[in-house]
Enzyme design. Structure first.
Site, mmCIF file in Angstrom:
data_model
loop_
_atom_site.group_PDB
_atom_site.id
_atom_site.type_symbol
_atom_site.label_atom_id
_atom_site.label_comp_id
_atom_site.label_asym_id
_atom_site.label_seq_id
_atom_site.Cartn_x
_atom_site.Cartn_y
_atom_site.Cartn_z
ATOM 1 N N ARG A 1 -12.236 -9.598 -6.685
ATOM 2 C CA ARG A 1 -11.054 -8.593 -6.747
ATOM 3 C C ARG A 1 -10.803 -8.356 -5.151
ATOM 4 O O ARG A 1 -11.511 -8.001 -4.245
ATOM 5 C CB ARG A 1 -11.461 -7.475 -7.294
ATOM 6 C CG ARG A 1 -10.615 -6.220 -7.292
ATOM 7 C CD ARG A 1 -10.419 -5.371 -6.094
ATOM 8 N NE ARG A 1 -9.357 -4.221 -6.142
ATOM 9 C CZ ARG A 1 -9.361 -3.421 -5.271
ATOM 10 N NH1 ARG A 1 -9.988 -3.653 -3.862
ATOM 11 N NH2 ARG A 1 -8.351 -2.527 -5.234
ATOM 12 N N LEU B 1 -3.555 -7.652 4.187
ATOM 13 C CA LEU B 1 -4.482 -9.058 4.760
ATOM 14 C C LEU B 1 -3.632 -10.091 5.391
ATOM 15 O O LEU B 1 -4.025 -10.512 6.648
ATOM 16 C CB LEU B 1 -5.532 -9.469 3.476
ATOM 17 C CG LEU B 1 -6.265 -10.592 3.744
ATOM 18 C CD1 LEU B 1 -7.214 -10.337 4.931
ATOM 19 C CD2 LEU B 1 -6.796 -11.379 2.408
ATOM 20 N N ASP C 1 -9.202 -6.975 -2.044
ATOM 21 C CA ASP C 1 -8.498 -5.571 -1.586
ATOM 22 C C ASP C 1 -7.235 -5.881 -0.726
ATOM 23 O O ASP C 1 -7.210 -6.724 0.241
ATOM 24 C CB ASP C 1 -9.607 -4.954 -1.059
ATOM 25 C CG ASP C 1 -9.302 -3.388 -0.525
ATOM 26 O OD1 ASP C 1 -9.389 -2.672 -1.680
ATOM 27 O OD2 ASP C 1 -9.341 -3.281 0.707
ATOM 28 N N ASN D 1 -9.730 -7.223 4.694
ATOM 29 C CA ASN D 1 -8.594 -6.624 5.599
ATOM 30 C C ASN D 1 -9.058 -6.077 6.857
ATOM 31 O O ASN D 1 -8.555 -6.173 7.897
ATOM 32 C CB ASN D 1 -7.757 -5.707 4.547
ATOM 33 C CG ASN D 1 -6.464 -5.225 5.517
ATOM 34 O OD1 ASN D 1 -5.756 -5.874 6.043
ATOM 35 N ND2 ASN D 1 -6.642 -4.068 6.013
ATOM 36 N N HIS D 2 -10.249 -5.547 6.601
ATOM 37 C CA HIS D 2 -10.750 -4.772 7.515
ATOM 38 C C HIS D 2 -12.282 -4.648 7.497
ATOM 39 O O HIS D 2 -12.814 -5.129 6.591
ATOM 40 C CB HIS D 2 -10.043 -3.299 7.509
ATOM 41 C CG HIS D 2 -10.349 -2.616 6.139
ATOM 42 N ND1 HIS D 2 -9.116 -2.544 5.326
ATOM 43 C CD2 HIS D 2 -11.145 -2.307 5.447
ATOM 44 C CE1 HIS D 2 -9.490 -2.051 4.042
ATOM 45 N NE2 HIS D 2 -10.851 -1.910 4.414
ATOM 46 N N GLU E 1 -5.311 -6.973 -5.616
ATOM 47 C CA GLU E 1 -4.617 -5.733 -5.512
ATOM 48 C C GLU E 1 -3.373 -6.010 -4.432
ATOM 49 O O GLU E 1 -3.212 -6.102 -3.391
ATOM 50 C CB GLU E 1 -5.687 -4.794 -4.787
ATOM 51 C CG GLU E 1 -4.904 -3.312 -4.922
ATOM 52 C CD GLU E 1 -5.827 -2.584 -3.661
ATOM 53 O OE1 GLU E 1 -5.584 -1.112 -3.920
ATOM 54 O OE2 GLU E 1 -6.191 -3.076 -2.509
ATOM 55 N N GLU F 1 -0.205 -10.070 6.326
ATOM 56 C CA GLU F 1 0.681 -9.812 7.058
ATOM 57 C C GLU F 1 0.716 -9.390 8.478
ATOM 58 O O GLU F 1 0.993 -9.524 9.459
ATOM 59 C CB GLU F 1 1.740 -8.692 6.234
ATOM 60 C CG GLU F 1 2.471 -9.156 5.005
ATOM 61 C CD GLU F 1 3.381 -10.295 5.275
ATOM 62 O OE1 GLU F 1 3.740 -10.558 6.408
ATOM 63 O OE2 GLU F 1 3.752 -11.148 4.324
ATOM 64 N N ASP G 1 -8.588 -3.446 11.268
ATOM 65 C CA ASP G 1 -8.078 -4.590 10.585
ATOM 66 C C ASP G 1 -8.523 -6.083 11.300
ATOM 67 O O ASP G 1 -8.411 -6.085 12.379
ATOM 68 C CB ASP G 1 -6.541 -4.569 10.424
ATOM 69 C CG ASP G 1 -5.820 -3.788 9.435
ATOM 70 O OD1 ASP G 1 -6.294 -2.650 9.061
ATOM 71 O OD2 ASP G 1 -4.705 -4.365 9.041
ATOM 72 N N ASP H 1 -15.706 5.413 3.338
ATOM 73 C CA ASP H 1 -14.599 5.106 2.269
ATOM 74 C C ASP H 1 -15.333 4.566 1.143
ATOM 75 O O ASP H 1 -14.729 3.399 0.677
ATOM 76 C CB ASP H 1 -13.630 3.983 3.047
ATOM 77 C CG ASP H 1 -12.435 3.941 1.983
ATOM 78 O OD1 ASP H 1 -12.379 4.345 1.169
ATOM 79 O OD2 ASP H 1 -11.826 2.901 2.166
HETATM 80 C C1 NOJ Z 1 -8.075 -0.200 -1.678
HETATM 81 C C2 NOJ Z 1 -9.077 0.234 -2.555
HETATM 82 O O1 NOJ Z 1 -8.953 0.118 -3.713
HETATM 83 C C3 NOJ Z 1 -9.223 1.831 -1.591
HETATM 84 O O2 NOJ Z 1 -10.274 2.503 -2.568
HETATM 85 C C4 NOJ Z 1 -9.647 1.605 -0.340
HETATM 86 O O3 NOJ Z 1 -9.816 2.900 0.150
HETATM 87 C C5 NOJ Z 1 -8.794 0.849 0.564
HETATM 88 N N1 NOJ Z 1 -8.204 -0.091 -0.062
HETATM 89 C C6 NOJ Z 1 -8.972 0.624 1.890
HETATM 90 O O4 NOJ Z 1 -10.184 -0.483 1.543
#
Ligand code: NOJ
Length: 553
Positions: free
Chosen positions: A203, A210, A205, A107-108, A244, A212, A175, A65
């Site tokens: 920043r 995260l 994510d 979050n993960h 975010e 909940e 997660d 990712d």
């Molecule tokens: C939000 C990020 O902006 C995105 O690019 C990413 O794939 C997801 N979170 C998962 O981490």
């Protein structure tokens, strides 16, 4: 408001520049961008005028990712360099007065992270509880599936240990469970580590996910954010969390926290962004004007972060189906431009068919809107996307430095586009020499934005323009006023604005030469070119405009 104060609360009128080390500049000739390459370009960034760099994830990763799947939070992906290279970069950035923040993706983790390997090794593993496991997960609500092209559930069965684990995003991103105090401590340790190496913040994510999706549910999920912020302030005053949080305003406000704002320091204005695109698609100010009117004031030391595009799809998830279709029809009619049924995988200039006047107007709008502007690398030169790249990677293409690309001596990590957005047509070197280029326009906008703290700090009022295509607003701070107007359509317009309290003032143009006087009854007539924009500083006729700036107060 004094400059000593505004500089303490530096993020409120920062200019944030997001970049991916991997695609910015290759310093060692292997086709992958790296910290050495980025460090060589610090003077370019300082010259552009941005004040804060946001680095997308640069940690070790299987890269399923684009780095948002991390296997070690305390290190650098070897493809991008070493910790030594990172420290050299930080030192150089700091020397040029640039702050740096980085993505905090907690979050993960990747499913290859040693924590997850240990967690899944058995139900009695000491780290079992670091992730969210269930024998009988709730049935999926399709709305919860963020990447419907790849996933159809947020739970994945783990054969080895016989339970399901939660993954809000891809199945290879289990997660983390912040319901576990050890995980919360570890997250604070990660923040502390990078702050020690010079970062001014993060920043964050996927903030709502995260806090909940955890077991046991946190009695007060927001307390965790407040604890993190308090920890950061203890370690380094003035450090920030940029969240975010893609939620409607009424649900989002709690993420800022109480009082002066004790949780997330800045939240992206996803609602304003989506309404701005609706305005741009319709050539009508209405949708954006109503978002600005509805938008709550953040707590005193917090701020909205404004953006038009970022590294993800242009999400239109908070609009109605019909509104989304209008934007698709205007800016991304073919199916391969669309993604997840909710967004576009395009950059702004291609959506405007390369119309430079319109592109310049859109960015003028961005920089003048109340909040902190955040731009994505390459926006300043009008880079397009490469739809041949998979999914969201279409917009994450190598930075275009010169006619031959200039990103790397080797075959680059991703392909640049062909045609009118190819490097021989769109690049930094050419635009540096061209005074009418988009790059020069960005430099001017950034300079003026920094000279007008009213825009970020002031109280703003959306003005009645009497013309549906024109958005005008004024920002007032400590007796100083800036007025801006944008014409969203391609025919010239004359508007009349009523400017209470500025009777007989003179307005001085800040982007071009010119002045215009406000009448004795407080009305000013403003001619606007097709897609024209004007930023004006108000001053009583006897005071030169520069002395009427909030800076002098
Ligand atoms: C939000 C990020 O902006 C995105 O690019 C990413 O794939 C997801 N979170 C998962 O981490």
């Amino acid at each position: 408001m004094r400059l000593t104060y505004t500089s303490d609360v530096w993020y409120k009128n920062a200019v944030v520049y997001c970049l991916d080390v991997e695609t910015f500049k290759d310093g060692n000739g292997d086709g992958v961008g790296d910290f050495r390459g980025l460090t060589q370009e610090i003077d370019y960034l300082a010259g552009l005028g941005v004040t804060c760099l946001w680095l997308m994830p640069f940690f070790p990763t299987p890269n399923k990712d684009d780095g948002y799947d991390i296997t070690d939070f305390y290190s650098i992906d070897p493809r991008l360099g070493t910790l030594g290279d990172f420290v050299e970069f930080m030192r150089t950035a700091t020397d040029r007065g640039l702050r740096v923040i980085a993505d905090l993706v907690v979050n993960h983790t990747s499913d290859q992270h040693p924590w997850f390997k240990e967690s899944r090794s058995g139900r009695d593993s000491p780290r079992r509880d670091w992730y969210v496991w269930s024998d009988t997960p709730e049935p999926d609500d399709p709305k919860q599936v963020v990447f419907p092209d790849k996933e159809n559930s947020i739970w994945e069965y783990d054969e080895g240990s016989g339970q399901y684990y939660l993954h809000s995003f891809y199945r290879h991103q289990p997660d983390l469970n912040v319901g576990n105090p050890e995980v919360r401590d570890e997250i604070a340790r990660i923040l502390g580590f990078w702050m020690e190496l010079g970062l001014s913040g993060f920043r964050v994510d996927a903030v709502p996910f995260l806090i909940e999706n955890v077991t046991p549910r946190l009695a007060s999920p927001h307390e965790f954010l407040a604890d993190l912020r308090a920890f950061m302030t203890r370690r380094k005053g003035g450090s920030i969390l940029l969240g975010e949080v893609n939620l409607p305003y009424k649900d989002l406000m709690q993420y800022f926290g109480d009082g002066l704002g004790d949780q997330v320091t800045m939240c992206f204005d996803f609602i304003g962004m989506q309404r701005a695109w609706l305005s741009l698609a319709r050539n009508e100010a209405g949708p954006l004007a109503s978002a600005l009117r509805e938008r709550p004031e953040p707590p005193k030391d917090c701020q909205w972060a404004m953006f038009l595009r970022n590294h993800d799809e242009l999400t239109l998830d908070k609009l109605t189906k019909e509104e989304r279709q209008e934007i698709f029809a205007a800016f991304g009619p073919s199916e391969d431009m669309q993604i997840y049924g909710r967004g576009l995988r395009r950059r702004l200039p291609t959506m405007f068919g390369g119309d430079l006047r319109r592109i310049k107007m859109a960015y003028s709008l961005l920089f003048s809107l109340p909040g902190t502007p955040v731009i994505f690398y390459g926006e300043e030169i009008g880079m397009g996307e490469n739809l041949d790249e998979e999914g969201r990677m279409a917009v994450r293409i190598p930075m275009q430095w010169s006619r031959d690309g200039g990103f790397s001596q080797a075959e680059p990590v991703r392909e640049v586009p062909d045609g009118s957005f190819a490097p021989d047509r769109v690049n930094v070197a050419d635009q540096k020499r061209d005074t009418s280029s988009l790059l020069r326009w960005f430099q001017l906008l950034i300079e003026r934005y920094r000279e007008c703290p009213e825009l970020a700090w002031g109280e703003y009022t959306v003005l009645d323009t009497g013309h549906p295509a024109v958005l005008a607003h004024r920002s007032d701070a400590d007796g100083a006023t800036v007025v801006v107007a944008h014409n969203l359509c391609d025919t010239a317009q004359d508007v009349e604005l009523k400017l209470a309290g500025l009777e007989r003032y003179r307005l001085t143009d800040l982007l071009v030469d010119g002045t215009v006087d406000v009448s004795a009854d407080g009305v000013v007539r403003l001619p606007l070119d097709p897609h024209g924009c004007r930023w004006l500083r108000a001053a009583p006729p006897e005071i030169p405009p520069e002395d009427a700036s909030v800076k002098s107060l």
